[in-house]
Scaffold this motif. Structure first.
Motif: not given
Length: 325
Positions: A289, A62, A308-310, A305, A55, A58-59
């Motif tokens: 993160g 992005n 969740f990409g926050n 980050y 995860n 993945y972020q």
């Protein structure tokens, strides 16, 4: 001086020389056409995609695409629990190649060793065989990277910690480290000399271990005693590390130096927070993160980050002055 054009060629030409010469090997990485530089930082990640490693990856992909990152930095503990067995260890593919698959992450990775890496075959992570298998891989003990207005100084911090030399339940690969006193003395002299020689607008030091931290491991007193005075004397801007499995920003009250922890690449330690001076502690997150950085000639931007990409925290600095972004 080496200019990075092909990661495979770079490693094949320099990897063993960089691991053995006394002085720090120097590399160059091209920046964007406007002179700016962007990169991601992740640490403590190598768990075959488990504990949210996939995860995080993945972020990273992005954010890396949005930023058009130039490269990625790993702050160590690249392969759990005990480094790599050898160059053929499937953990390299399962924890690295098969996880960081986003197109934006197919850039050069600059990695240092963590204490868990020292529990395996250290020399395996330096091997050109790994780079032939995955061209983005580069791991050395200590080295210098020049990119535009920035000089990075990657420092091998594991040999500084006394406890690793007295633990009876763990074995470490100390090849090329002993006698330890000589190794550390030479390394500190090389780092000090390289920092003094640097005329870069921004100086960033990267290591695995914390200098200051409110996390599980806390401060690393050996680095506070031996490395920190050199960083302060040479006006270093950022010290970036992993080791504590969290995201963290601590600001020095005595200098421009900022302490940035990016050790949330996989398994995190929820609730592992020690009391810390709130005047210095700017941000702490006890989850997974990564960190993203953008640097121009006059300004540096840092953002953290989560999975969740926050964006959890952001900070910027204009050369020698600090301000909120």
């Amino acid at each position: 001086m080496a200019t990075i054009k092909s990661p495979v060629v770079l490693v094949l030409l320099y990897i063993y020389m960089a691991a053995t010469v006394a002085q720090l090997q120097r590399f160059e990485h091209p920046v964007k056409s406007d002179g700016s530089l962007s990169f991601l930082v992740v640490g403590d990640w190598g768990r075959r995609g488990l504990y949210n490693q996939s995860n995080v990856a993945y972020q990273m992909g992005n954010v890396g695409e949005r930023m058009d990152v130039n490269f990625i930095i790993s702050t160590g503990d690249n392969f759990y629990d005990n480094g790599l067995i050898d160059e053929d260890d499937p953990a390299f593919f399962e924890s690295f190649t098969a996880v960081y698959t986003a197109p934006s992450l197919q850039k050069q990775w600059y990695s240092v060793l963590g204490n868990h890496d020292y529990r395996g075959n250290v020399l395996a992570q330096f091997s050109p065989v790994l780079t032939q298998r995955d061209s983005k891989w580069l791991c050395l003990r200590s080295f210098i990277l020049h990119a535009g207005h920035v000089d990075f100084f990657f420092v091998d911090t594991t040999p500084f910690q006394d406890k690793y030399f007295t633990e009876i339940d763990q074995e470490y690969d100390w090849r090329d480290i002993l006698p330890r006193e000589n190794y550390l003395s030479d390394l500190l002299k090389d780092v000090d000399a390289a920092l003094q020689k640097s005329s870069a607008k921004w100086k960033i030091v990267v290591g695995h271990h914390t200098i200051f931290s409110a996390g599980h491991h806390g401060n690393t007193e050996e680095l506070v005693d031996k490395l920190l005075p050199i960083l302060e004397a040479n006006d270093v801007n950022l010290y970036i590390n992993g080791h504590d499995h969290c995201l963290e920003h601590i600001s020095s009250l005595n200098s421009r130096l900022q302490f940035l922890t990016s050790g949330g690449g996989s398994k995190a330690w929820r609730g592992a927070i020690k009391p810390f001076n709130l005047d210095e502690m700017k941000f702490y997150y006890d989850g997974q993160g990564f960190m993203a950085v953008e640097i121009t000639e006059i300004e540096a931007y840092v953002a953290f980050y989560d999975i969740f990409g926050n964006m959890l925290h952001k900070w910027s600095s204009y050369e020698s002055t600090h301000s909120a972004w």
